[in-house]
Design a protein around this motif. Structure first.
Motif, PDB file in Angstrom:
ATOM      1  N   GLY A 149       3.869   1.498  -2.477  1.00 40.54           N
ATOM      2  CA  GLY A 149       2.917   0.393  -2.465  1.00 40.54           C
ATOM      3  C   GLY A 149       2.083   0.391  -1.203  1.00 40.54           C
ATOM      4  N   TRP A 150       1.188  -0.596  -1.111  1.00 42.36           N
ATOM      5  CA  TRP A 150       0.346  -0.729   0.070  1.00 42.36           C
ATOM      6  C   TRP A 150      -0.175  -2.152   0.192  1.00 42.36           C
ATOM      7  CZ3 TRP A 150      -1.371   2.258  -4.088  1.00 42.36           C
ATOM      8  CH2 TRP A 150      -2.392   1.700  -4.850  1.00 42.36           C
ATOM      9  N   HIS A 151      -0.657  -2.449   1.386  1.00 42.35           N
ATOM     10  CA  HIS A 151      -1.395  -3.683   1.650  1.00 42.35           C
ATOM     11  C   HIS A 151      -2.575  -3.309   2.541  1.00 42.35           C
ATOM     12  CE1 HIS A 151      -2.314  -7.891   2.131  1.00 42.35           C
ATOM     13  NE2 HIS A 151      -2.647  -7.561   3.373  1.00 42.35           N
ATOM     14  N   ILE A 152      -3.773  -3.630   2.074  1.00 42.20           N
ATOM     15  CA  ILE A 152      -4.986  -3.345   2.836  1.00 42.20           C
ATOM     16  C   ILE A 152      -5.462  -4.644   3.459  1.00 42.20           C
ATOM     17  CG2 ILE A 152      -7.349  -2.480   2.751  1.00 42.20           C
ATOM     18  CD1 ILE A 152      -6.526  -0.923   0.183  1.00 42.20           C
ATOM     19  N   ASP A 153      -5.466  -4.695   4.793  1.00 39.87           N
ATOM     20  CA  ASP A 153      -5.969  -5.872   5.498  1.00 39.87           C
ATOM     21  C   ASP A 153      -7.491  -5.930   5.366  1.00 39.87           C
ATOM     22  OD1 ASP A 153      -3.382  -6.588   6.357  1.00 39.87           O
ATOM     23  OD2 ASP A 153      -3.549  -5.241   8.066  1.00 39.87           O
ATOM     24  N   GLY A 154      -8.145  -4.812   5.624  1.00 42.88           N
ATOM     25  CA  GLY A 154      -9.590  -4.711   5.501  1.00 42.88           C
ATOM     26  C   GLY A 154     -10.002  -3.263   5.528  1.00 42.88           C
ATOM     27  N   TYR A 155     -10.616  -2.778   4.447  1.00 41.71           N
ATOM     28  CA  TYR A 155     -11.036  -1.386   4.388  1.00 41.71           C
ATOM     29  C   TYR A 155     -12.008  -1.239   3.224  1.00 41.71           C
ATOM     30  CZ  TYR A 155     -10.707   3.605   5.251  1.00 41.71           C
ATOM     31  OH  TYR A 155     -11.003   4.894   5.592  1.00 41.71           O
ATOM     32  N   GLY A 156     -13.253  -0.892   3.521  1.00 41.43           N
ATOM     33  CA  GLY A 156     -14.256  -0.765   2.475  1.00 41.43           C
ATOM     34  C   GLY A 156     -14.389  -2.073   1.712  1.00 41.43           C
ATOM     35  N   ILE A 157     -14.356  -1.996   0.384  1.00 43.85           N
ATOM     36  CA  ILE A 157     -14.497  -3.198  -0.448  1.00 43.85           C
ATOM     37  C   ILE A 157     -13.219  -4.023  -0.525  1.00 43.85           C
ATOM     38  CG2 ILE A 157     -16.309  -2.151  -1.852  1.00 43.85           C
ATOM     39  CD1 ILE A 157     -14.143  -1.823  -4.087  1.00 43.85           C
ATOM     40  N   PHE A 158     -12.125  -3.519   0.033  1.00 46.21           N
ATOM     41  CA  PHE A 158     -10.832  -4.198  -0.059  1.00 46.21           C
ATOM     42  C   PHE A 158     -10.574  -5.094   1.143  1.00 46.21           C
ATOM     43  CE2 PHE A 158     -10.233  -0.119  -2.320  1.00 46.21           C
ATOM     44  CZ  PHE A 158      -9.974  -0.612  -3.590  1.00 46.21           C
ATOM     45  N   SER A 159     -10.121  -6.295   0.885  1.00 45.76           N
ATOM     46  CA  SER A 159      -9.709  -7.221   1.932  1.00 45.76           C
ATOM     47  C   SER A 159      -8.509  -7.997   1.424  1.00 45.76           C
ATOM     48  CB  SER A 159     -10.862  -8.174   2.268  1.00 45.76           C
ATOM     49  OG  SER A 159     -10.453  -9.113   3.242  1.00 45.76           O
ATOM     50  N   ASP A 160      -7.429  -7.955   2.168  1.00 43.33           N
ATOM     51  CA  ASP A 160      -6.194  -8.635   1.787  1.00 43.33           C
ATOM     52  C   ASP A 160      -5.774  -8.247   0.365  1.00 43.33           C
ATOM     53  OD1 ASP A 160      -3.982 -10.285   2.229  1.00 43.33           O
ATOM     54  OD2 ASP A 160      -4.997 -12.043   1.404  1.00 43.33           O
ATOM     55  N   ALA A 161      -5.733  -6.934   0.125  1.00 38.42           N
ATOM     56  CA  ALA A 161      -5.417  -6.401  -1.210  1.00 38.42           C
ATOM     57  C   ALA A 161      -4.070  -5.690  -1.181  1.00 38.42           C
ATOM     58  CB  ALA A 161      -6.502  -5.429  -1.652  1.00 38.42           C
ATOM     59  N   SER A 162      -3.198  -6.060  -2.104  1.00 37.29           N
ATOM     60  CA  SER A 162      -1.860  -5.469  -2.155  1.00 37.29           C
ATOM     61  C   SER A 162      -1.577  -4.844  -3.502  1.00 37.29           C
ATOM     62  CB  SER A 162      -0.789  -6.540  -1.905  1.00 37.29           C
ATOM     63  OG  SER A 162      -0.828  -6.977  -0.582  1.00 37.29           O
ATOM     64  N   GLN A 163      -0.777  -3.796  -3.455  1.00 34.85           N
ATOM     65  CA  GLN A 163      -0.217  -3.191  -4.658  1.00 34.85           C
ATOM     66  C   GLN A 163       1.238  -2.870  -4.328  1.00 34.85           C
ATOM     67  OE1 GLN A 163      -1.321  -2.607  -7.935  1.00 34.85           O
ATOM     68  NE2 GLN A 163       0.879  -2.318  -8.023  1.00 34.85           N
ATOM     69  N   PRO A 164       2.129  -3.837  -4.558  1.00 34.76           N
ATOM     70  CA  PRO A 164       3.544  -3.577  -4.264  1.00 34.76           C
ATOM     71  C   PRO A 164       4.226  -2.912  -5.452  1.00 34.76           C
ATOM     72  CG  PRO A 164       3.262  -5.844  -4.939  1.00 34.76           C
ATOM     73  CD  PRO A 164       1.878  -5.209  -4.948  1.00 34.76           C
ATOM     74  N   ASN A 165       5.335  -2.303  -5.180  1.00 40.88           N
ATOM     75  CA  ASN A 165       6.249  -1.820  -6.221  1.00 40.88           C
ATOM     76  C   ASN A 165       5.616  -0.912  -7.260  1.00 40.88           C
ATOM     77  OD1 ASN A 165       8.302  -3.455  -5.034  1.00 40.88           O
ATOM     78  ND2 ASN A 165       7.430  -5.207  -6.095  1.00 40.88           N
ATOM     79  N   LEU A 166       4.983   0.160  -6.810  1.00 39.83           N
ATOM     80  CA  LEU A 166       4.511   1.152  -7.773  1.00 39.83           C
ATOM     81  C   LEU A 166       5.723   1.718  -8.494  1.00 39.83           C
ATOM     82  CD1 LEU A 166       1.886   3.198  -5.715  1.00 39.83           C
ATOM     83  CD2 LEU A 166       1.430   1.619  -7.581  1.00 39.83           C
ATOM     84  N   GLY A 167       5.589   1.940  -9.756  1.00 42.91           N
ATOM     85  CA  GLY A 167       6.705   2.455 -10.539  1.00 42.91           C
ATOM     86  C   GLY A 167       6.991   3.912 -10.230  1.00 42.91           C
ATOM     87  N   PRO A 168       8.137   4.400 -10.675  1.00 47.83           N
ATOM     88  CA  PRO A 168       8.461   5.810 -10.466  1.00 47.83           C
ATOM     89  C   PRO A 168       7.576   6.690 -11.343  1.00 47.83           C
ATOM     90  CG  PRO A 168      10.094   4.769 -11.853  1.00 47.83           C
ATOM     91  CD  PRO A 168       9.172   3.679 -11.395  1.00 47.83           C
ATOM     92  N   GLY A 169       7.443   7.925 -10.977  1.00 47.47           N
ATOM     93  CA  GLY A 169       6.646   8.852 -11.768  1.00 47.47           C
ATOM     94  C   GLY A 169       5.200   8.880 -11.324  1.00 47.47           C
ATOM     95  N   LEU A 170       4.389   9.446 -12.155  1.00 48.61           N
ATOM     96  CA  LEU A 170       2.978   9.640 -11.868  1.00 48.61           C
ATOM     97  C   LEU A 170       2.198   8.337 -12.023  1.00 48.61           C
ATOM     98  CD1 LEU A 170       0.652  11.683 -11.341  1.00 48.61           C
ATOM     99  CD2 LEU A 170       0.487  11.927 -13.823  1.00 48.61           C
TER     100      LEU A 170
END
Length: 126
Positions: free
Chosen positions: A5-26
């Motif tokens: 997963g990730w959390h973007i504080d500020g980068y490009g068009i993303f601000s305070d954007a999270s993607q936790p718990n990516l599933g296993p596999g591709l």
């Protein structure tokens, strides 16, 4: 190392954007042009290997605010969750080991198994 997963504080068009718990596999990201796919790739590469400087062509400023950078969450071979955090202007990443103690650059190198920025770009940059 597995990206979980990730959390973007500020980068490009993303601000305070999270993607936790990516599933296993591709995991595949798709979307229309300008959706942020390449920005996300550049962010991940920057956290793991260092962000480009303002003078480099792949520099991406935070367009919607937030502290310029963020963190990624990765699992090691034993299933331990690590946090790697980096912000533009900071010399070194902040590494948090699974047990909550502070890590360092050598821990990150072990997690990456010798994979460097050029290898990352060759495999994931298309």
């Amino acid at each position: 190392m597995i990206l979980s997963g990730w959390h973007i504080d500020g980068y490009g068009i993303f601000s305070d954007a999270s993607q936790p718990n990516l599933g296993p596999g591709l995991t595949v990201f798709h979307g229309p042009n300008e959706a942020g796919k390449s920005t996300l790739l550049t962010f991940l590469r920057g956290v793991l290997f260092k962000y480009p400087t303002k003078s480099q062509t792949d520099y991406v400023p935070p367009l919607r605010g937030g502290s310029h950078g963020g963190r990624v969450f990765v699992r090691d071979e034993q299933g331990g969750e690590w946090t790697v955090e980096r912000h533009v202007g900071k010399r070194s990443p902040v590494i948090l080991r699974p047990d909550g103690t502070d890590g360092d650059e050598s821990d990150l190198q072990k997690l990456l198994h010798g994979f460097d920025k050029a290898s990352f770009r060759a495999v994931y940059g298309f």
